[in-house]
Design an enzyme around this catalytic site. Structure first.
Site, mmCIF file in Angstrom:
data_model
loop_
_atom_site.group_PDB
_atom_site.id
_atom_site.type_symbol
_atom_site.label_atom_id
_atom_site.label_comp_id
_atom_site.label_asym_id
_atom_site.label_seq_id
_atom_site.Cartn_x
_atom_site.Cartn_y
_atom_site.Cartn_z
ATOM 1 C CE LYS A 5 41.623 35.814 38.292
ATOM 2 N NZ LYS A 5 40.928 37.377 37.862
ATOM 3 C CD GLU A 24 38.634 36.788 35.594
ATOM 4 O OE1 GLU A 24 39.646 36.093 35.607
ATOM 5 O OE2 GLU A 24 38.145 37.538 36.526
ATOM 6 C CG ASN A 31 40.742 44.818 35.884
ATOM 7 O OD1 ASN A 31 40.430 45.477 35.083
ATOM 8 N ND2 ASN A 31 41.794 44.629 35.995
HETATM 9 N N1 CDT Z 1 39.003 40.148 37.998
HETATM 10 C C1 CDT Z 1 38.476 39.414 39.323
HETATM 11 O O1 CDT Z 1 39.075 38.295 39.470
HETATM 12 N N2 CDT Z 1 37.457 39.838 39.989
HETATM 13 C C2 CDT Z 1 36.947 39.316 41.047
HETATM 14 C C3 CDT Z 1 35.611 39.687 41.029
HETATM 15 C C4 CDT Z 1 34.622 38.593 41.499
HETATM 16 S S1 CDT Z 1 33.021 38.772 41.310
HETATM 17 C C5 CDT Z 1 32.686 37.679 40.194
HETATM 18 C C6 CDT Z 1 37.411 39.687 42.091
HETATM 19 O O2 CDT Z 1 37.723 38.698 43.020
HETATM 20 O O3 CDT Z 1 37.724 40.885 42.490
#
Ligand code: CDT
Length: 308
Positions: A123, A142, A193
């Protein structure tokens, strides 16, 4: 016709206390359903093997390490690879990767139909923050637990098609799709997620979140004339709701299959790879129509610089 029968294996929640073995048992059940429906490729979500642990603030690296896999396949996932091989179904899923050199990535892999790993993606766009944030309703750490991916956005030739991967927040960035589009990508598979509410704006709820996810994937598909398969891990993980909305999008930007639940659910579609040809040869024929002399800012500048 160049056809890949794709399954999007949406997964319900993984609780903190769930073992890898219990999660893999559910993944096997989705794989059985995929075989019954003739799939040749099955896509699971981001961080499929665990809960979305970046919502938890941890200081002890030994504790953090418990959420990572230091080899793939490993003892817990071996049955998944074995059954995928038996069925002749390629699989793609996300997990937290710890490398032998001690690097940490939010990773997704792709296998061929013999369960050999032929592609790895790490990622690139890591959302959230790296320190505990008292302003947020819940944490999204993250940037604390992962490094940005170091492999770019490669595309692999498999099942007579060009297939690429992305992970969650990557789907919101047009650059993700375009870099793969420039390699002729025909199918992008991605897991996510996504919390059902915005931790920094409580009034942004589920409807808006689902809309933005769909908008991102349908526009990425259309503007690059590629299939896009987005697969959620969703439902309530230890009191923290994640949205569903898994979908398969065709190269014209239309949703052809959509999940209806917030749990383990398989959606499938027989994806004709040749459906991407018309768009790639006409309105999105990059070679004829792109004007790279005007795109320099995209790679020379990260943030916004406004004129005086
Ligand atoms: N896992 C992930 O990347 N989730 C993000 C949440 C963003 S809010 C900090 C997404 O873009 O769905």
């Amino acid at each position: 016709m160049r056809e890949i029968v794709v399954g999007a294996a949406q997964m319900g929640p993984n609780q903190k206390s769930d073992t890898r073995e219990a999660v893999v048992a559910r993944m096997l059940s989705l794989l059985d359903q995929a075989r019954d429906r003739g799939c040749t490729l099955l896509v699971y979500p981001e961080l499929a093997l665990t809960t979305f642990f970046p919502r938890w603030y941890m200081e002890d690296q030994a504790e953090v390490d418990t959420w990572f896999e230091s080899e793939m396949p490993n003892a817990a996932t071996a049955p998944l690879f074995q059954r995928a091989r038996d069925y002749g179904i390629a699989i793609s899923f996300g997990y937290a990767e710890k490398t032998p050199e001690g690097q940490y990535f939010n990773t997704q892999i792709l296998t061929d139909r013999e369960a050999n790993i032929i592609g790895k993606y790490r990622k690139v766009h890591l959302p959230g923050h790296s320190e505990y944030d008292t302003e947020r309703a819940f944490q999204h750490l993250e940037k604390r637990y992962f490094e940005p991916g170091d492999l770019g956005f490669p595309v692999w030739r498999t099942q007579d098609a060009l297939v690429g991967m992305a992970v969650c927040n990557d789907r919101r960035w047009p650059e993700t799709y375009r870099v793969m589009g420039l390699q002729g990508v025909e199918l992008i598979v991605l897991g996510y997620n996504t919390p059902s509410v915005n931790s920094q704006m409580s009034k942004e709820g589920l409807a808006e979140r689902l809309y933005h996810s769909e908008l991102s994937m349908t526009s990425g598909a259309y503007q690059n004339a590629t299939w896009v398969v987005g697969v959620a891990k969703c439902g309530d993980e230890d009191g923290h709701p994640l949205m569903a909305g898994s979908m398969i999008v065709d190269p014209n930007g239309f949703v052809v299959a959509r999940a209806e639940t917030e749990g383990d659910e398989l959606i499938t579609h027989a994806c004709d790879m040749d459906l991407s040809v018309f768009g790639k040869e006409t309105i999105f024929d990059f070679d004829r129509h792109r004007r790279i002399e005007h795109y320099g800012l995209i790679t020379s500048q990260t943030g916004v610089v406004r004129p005086e």
